[in-house]
Design an enzyme around this catalytic site. Sequence first.
Site, short mmCIF file in Angstrom:
data_model
loop_
_atom_site.label_atom_id
_atom_site.label_comp_id
_atom_site.label_asym_id
_atom_site.label_seq_id
_atom_site.Cartn_x
_atom_site.Cartn_y
_atom_site.Cartn_z
N LEU A 97 -3.61 7.28 -3.45
CA LEU A 97 -4.36 8.44 -2.95
C LEU A 97 -3.48 9.36 -2.12
CD1 LEU A 97 -7.65 6.62 -1.86
CD2 LEU A 97 -7.33 8.03 -3.90
N HIS A 146 -0.03 -3.38 -2.44
CA HIS A 146 0.04 -1.92 -2.26
C HIS A 146 -0.38 -1.53 -0.84
CE1 HIS A 146 -0.51 2.29 -3.98
NE2 HIS A 146 -1.09 2.37 -2.80
N HIS A 182 1.75 -0.10 2.59
CA HIS A 182 1.42 1.09 3.40
C HIS A 182 1.58 0.80 4.89
CE1 HIS A 182 0.05 4.33 0.88
NE2 HIS A 182 -0.80 3.58 0.21
ZN ZN Z 1 -1.63 4.00 -1.64
#
Ligand code: ZN
Length: 192
Positions: free
Chosen positions: A101, A142, A146
């Site tokens: 995103l 994932h 982050h």
């Molecule tokens: Zn991401």
Amino acid sequence: MRLAIVQVGEPVLRQAGKTLTPAEIVSPEVQQLIELMRETMRQAPGVGLAAPQIGLSLQLAVIEDTAENAATERTPVPFHVIANPRLEVGPEIVEFYEGCLSVEGYQAIVPRARSVRVHALDHNGESIVIDASGWYARILQHEIDHLGGTLYIDRMRTRTLATARNFSRYWAGVPIEEVLATLEKKVEKSAT
Ligand code: ZN
């Protein structure tokens, strides 16, 4: 209410988030933040959202997946929170397309461990251990990336990067091995 999702280039996406104490996690502020992150993830829509993606350098992420897909070993995962996660990866590597995103509009093939174990705190600030495999393991890797300032583009097979439109046009449904064979084959130099 939906929070703004920051895009690649924003410095916070490249910083390691600050850990949270159990007392901080159960505080009204963080509980409200978790609710806002849940709404933001659902509206995006996404299957995970990490605090740095909404501009907060914290070791906090939300995850929820409602989809199912045998090809990617994807099964529904109920909504949950991970804070201060520590990741252990299994030896087997699997490759699939992945997007983010915070890198809007692109996808690429990313090798990831097929199975993981995660030690973390949950929404109550209590210790949990998650054993995951398949797509859920990918989501965890994932999101935990982050929290350490790493994005999928740091791990992707660079030659497979595609816009969403070109992914649909050329690569959707093509077996991963075939995509890799097509895009990563060595270009043989002609003898002259
Ligand atoms: Zn991401």
